[in-house]
Design a protein around this motif. Structure first.
Motif, mmCIF file in Angstrom:
data_model
loop_
_atom_site.group_PDB
_atom_site.id
_atom_site.type_symbol
_atom_site.label_atom_id
_atom_site.label_comp_id
_atom_site.label_asym_id
_atom_site.label_seq_id
_atom_site.Cartn_x
_atom_site.Cartn_y
_atom_site.Cartn_z
ATOM 1 N N LEU A 16 0.839 -1.010 0.010
ATOM 2 C CA LEU A 16 -0.490 -0.244 -0.153
ATOM 3 C C LEU A 16 0.945 1.251 -0.170
ATOM 4 N N VAL A 17 1.781 1.198 0.533
ATOM 5 C CA VAL A 17 3.527 2.274 0.541
ATOM 6 C C VAL A 17 3.056 2.432 -0.740
ATOM 7 N N GLN A 18 3.462 1.698 -1.459
ATOM 8 C CA GLN A 18 3.958 1.571 -2.929
ATOM 9 C C GLN A 18 2.944 2.580 -3.332
ATOM 10 N N LYS A 19 1.593 2.323 -3.541
ATOM 11 C CA LYS A 19 0.425 2.452 -4.084
ATOM 12 C C LYS A 19 0.170 3.971 -3.586
ATOM 13 N N ILE A 20 0.799 4.242 -2.279
ATOM 14 C CA ILE A 20 -0.136 5.536 -2.322
ATOM 15 C C ILE A 20 1.988 7.138 -2.565
ATOM 16 N N GLU A 21 2.557 5.885 -3.123
ATOM 17 C CA GLU A 21 3.520 6.892 -3.320
ATOM 18 C C GLU A 21 3.825 7.188 -4.654
ATOM 19 N N ALA A 22 3.221 6.536 -5.643
ATOM 20 C CA ALA A 22 3.032 6.477 -6.564
ATOM 21 C C ALA A 22 2.161 7.906 -6.986
ATOM 22 N N MET A 23 0.967 7.993 -5.748
ATOM 23 C CA MET A 23 -0.579 8.552 -6.268
ATOM 24 C C MET A 23 0.399 10.079 -5.861
ATOM 25 N N LEU A 24 1.202 9.979 -4.992
ATOM 26 C CA LEU A 24 1.448 11.052 -4.706
ATOM 27 C C LEU A 24 2.812 12.441 -5.147
ATOM 28 N N ILE A 25 3.821 11.147 -5.635
ATOM 29 C CA ILE A 25 4.295 11.676 -7.065
ATOM 30 C C ILE A 25 3.341 12.538 -7.737
ATOM 31 N N LYS A 26 2.822 11.447 -8.508
ATOM 32 C CA LYS A 26 1.220 12.029 -9.628
ATOM 33 C C LYS A 26 1.002 13.516 -9.219
ATOM 34 N N GLN A 27 1.072 13.608 -7.353
ATOM 35 C CA GLN A 27 0.397 14.467 -7.631
ATOM 36 C C GLN A 27 1.158 15.593 -6.975
ATOM 37 N N LYS A 28 2.673 15.938 -7.299
ATOM 38 C CA LYS A 28 3.674 16.515 -6.529
ATOM 39 C C LYS A 28 3.377 17.854 -6.945
ATOM 40 N N PRO A 29 3.080 18.112 -8.643
ATOM 41 C CA PRO A 29 2.968 19.346 -9.294
ATOM 42 C C PRO A 29 2.143 20.171 -9.078
ATOM 43 N N ASN A 30 1.203 19.460 -8.375
ATOM 44 C CA ASN A 30 0.042 20.284 -7.272
ATOM 45 C C ASN A 30 0.123 21.010 -6.326
ATOM 46 N N ILE A 31 1.093 20.654 -5.789
ATOM 47 C CA ILE A 31 0.827 20.923 -4.138
ATOM 48 C C ILE A 31 1.862 21.676 -4.268
ATOM 49 N N LYS A 32 1.145 23.336 -3.628
ATOM 50 C CA LYS A 32 2.438 24.057 -3.446
ATOM 51 C C LYS A 32 3.466 23.870 -2.596
ATOM 52 N N ALA A 33 2.939 23.604 -0.867
ATOM 53 C CA ALA A 33 3.900 23.922 -0.267
ATOM 54 C C ALA A 33 3.791 22.692 0.887
ATOM 55 N N PHE A 34 4.823 21.863 1.154
ATOM 56 C CA PHE A 34 4.806 21.008 2.261
ATOM 57 C C PHE A 34 5.465 21.633 3.627
ATOM 58 N N HIS A 35 4.531 22.071 4.424
ATOM 59 C CA HIS A 35 4.236 22.857 5.375
ATOM 60 C C HIS A 35 4.503 21.649 6.682
ATOM 61 N N GLU A 36 5.108 22.967 7.608
ATOM 62 C CA GLU A 36 6.116 22.181 8.938
ATOM 63 C C GLU A 36 5.048 22.629 10.412
ATOM 64 N N ASP A 37 3.642 22.561 10.412
ATOM 65 C CA ASP A 37 2.558 22.921 10.824
ATOM 66 C C ASP A 37 2.276 24.277 11.049
ATOM 67 N N ASN A 38 2.690 25.242 9.996
ATOM 68 C CA ASN A 38 2.051 26.540 9.764
ATOM 69 C C ASN A 38 1.064 26.395 9.075
ATOM 70 N N GLY A 39 0.766 25.579 8.679
ATOM 71 C CA GLY A 39 -0.845 25.748 7.356
ATOM 72 C C GLY A 39 -1.728 26.419 7.691
ATOM 73 N N GLN A 40 -1.766 26.683 8.662
ATOM 74 C CA GLN A 40 -2.975 28.118 8.750
ATOM 75 C C GLN A 40 -2.569 29.240 8.375
ATOM 76 N N ASP A 41 -1.414 29.753 8.736
ATOM 77 C CA ASP A 41 -0.680 30.866 8.336
ATOM 78 C C ASP A 41 -0.424 31.246 7.049
ATOM 79 N N LEU A 42 0.103 30.059 6.249
ATOM 80 C CA LEU A 42 -0.440 29.707 4.728
ATOM 81 C C LEU A 42 -1.902 30.236 3.615
#
Length: 369
Positions: A213-239
């Motif tokens: 399942l990790v492999q399946k999720i990894e593939a999904m997230l790699i495909k999604q990465k171009p759509n993601i602006k930021a990987f935040h460290e719990d300051n998402g509310q500020d963004l």
């Protein structure tokens, strides 16, 4: 509202020390842990010296709580700060350097119990446990509350700007598996949370995730990465508040805080369910003042003391007696306290020492893609 209050309302309990950097680690209040001079002959009602060493997250105690406890017990609390559960664990793993009460999250309670790092609690010395809600009295990560008392709880969901999305974005799909909001979303930078929530989206539990399942999720997230602006460290509310993103993966309490500042912001628990977290009060093995530690934990579970804590930190409380004293705009807030039908689809994540390195390796590949 003073300027510090304004900052506090926009900062997660994990984020402030991360923002300040390593120099902030080890800050203490009411004196330094190693440097406080012992007052000869000063004893508390427990028979121990009138001191207690508390290791806590930042901005995670009432403004007057430590002084109030000293006034009622005579015990002076020296509070030191940590920034992550990993830091807390590492600090205690080689032996307790002198802490009496610590605040690990639920999965780290499990991890520390497995590592034989926590003292069993004497419930007879914590009568205010009666104030805790039924849902928090017997939990999978600590059956019978043998080693921990509940301090706060949190759940992860989607904070969003209402004017920028189509309807309510009530699925993890919009963060993990769609280009609809390309460049307008932020997600967490924590590998375990990302893989567990992705598993939830795909119809699985947050626990018992397999390498396949990790492999399946990894593939999904790699495909999604171009759509993601930021990987935040719990300051998402500020963004979200600043308008840098329109949808963010964040804790309910953090989004509730900024909703008070911007009525265009809302929060939703996705229909697939989510992950629950709880921060707890524990006594580490080797605590120099275990009787004072029991007295302090009991005080924090008092109704009035718990009310003062909740008023300041603005996180959901598991203390029913404290919650009853809070204003309606807190205790009836469906973001802070989601409805039962939504919470029924949420789970606590169990600590999985075998899978955590696999999550981290896979997530490193996602972020490098």
């Amino acid at each position: 509202m003073n300027s510090f209050d304004s900052i506090r309302k926009r900062i997660g309990r994990r984020s402030l020390l991360q923002g300040l950097g390593a120099a902030a680690i080890g800050i203490t209040f009411t004196g330094a842990l190693a440097g406080c001079e012992k007052k000869e002959g000063a004893k508390s009602s427990t028979g121990e010296e009138a001191k207690l060493n508390f290791y806590n997250w930042d901005t995670y105690i009432g403004e007057t709580t430590l002084d109030d406890f000293k006034d009622t017990s005579g015990i002076e609390v020296n509070m030191s700060l940590f920034a992550t559960n990993d830091e807390l664990f590492a600090k205690l793993r080689a032996g307790n350097p002198g802490f009496d009460v610590i605040v690990p999250s639920n999965d780290f309670v499990e991890r520390m119990v497995q590592a034989d790092m926590l003292m069993p609690l004497d419930h007879a010395k914590i009568p205010n446990f009666k104030n805790i809600g039924a849902d928090f009295k017997d939990v999978a990560y600590d059956p019978g509350r043998k080693f921990s008392m509940p301090y706060t709880w949190l759940t992860l969901g989607i904070g969003y700007r209402k004017s920028k999305v189509d309807g309510v974005p009530d699925s993890w799909k919009w963060l993990f598996d769609s280009d609809k909001y390309k460049g307008r979303i932020a997600v967490l930078s924590e590998a375990g949370d990302m893989f567990r929530l992705s598993a939830k989206y795909l119809g699985h539990s947050v626990n018992g995730i397999t390498p396949e399942l990790v492999q399946k999720i990894e593939a999904m997230l790699i495909k999604q990465k171009p759509n993601i602006k930021a990987f935040h460290e719990d300051n998402g509310q500020d963004l979200l508040l600043s308008g840098e993103v329109d949808l963010v993966l964040e804790y309910n309490g953090d989004i509730a805080q900024i909703m008070a500042e911007d009525d265009d912001i809302d929060f939703v628990l996705p229909k697939e369910g989510s992950q629950l977290n709880s921060d707890t009060l524990c006594i580490p093995k080797g605590a120099p003042h275990p009787q004072n530690a029991h007295a302090f934990i009991n005080y924090l579970l008092d109704a009035e003391a718990g009310k003062k804590i909740s008023e300041y930190i603005l996180y959901p409380t598991p203390n029913d007696a404290a919650k009853a004293l809070m204003p309606d705009d807190y205790k009836n807030n469906p973001v802070i306290f989601p409805p039962a039908e939504a919470l029924a689809k949420c789970e606590y994540a169990a600590y999985d020492g075998k899978m955590q390195p696999i999550f981290e390796e896979a997530f490193t590949r996602v972020r490098a893609a």
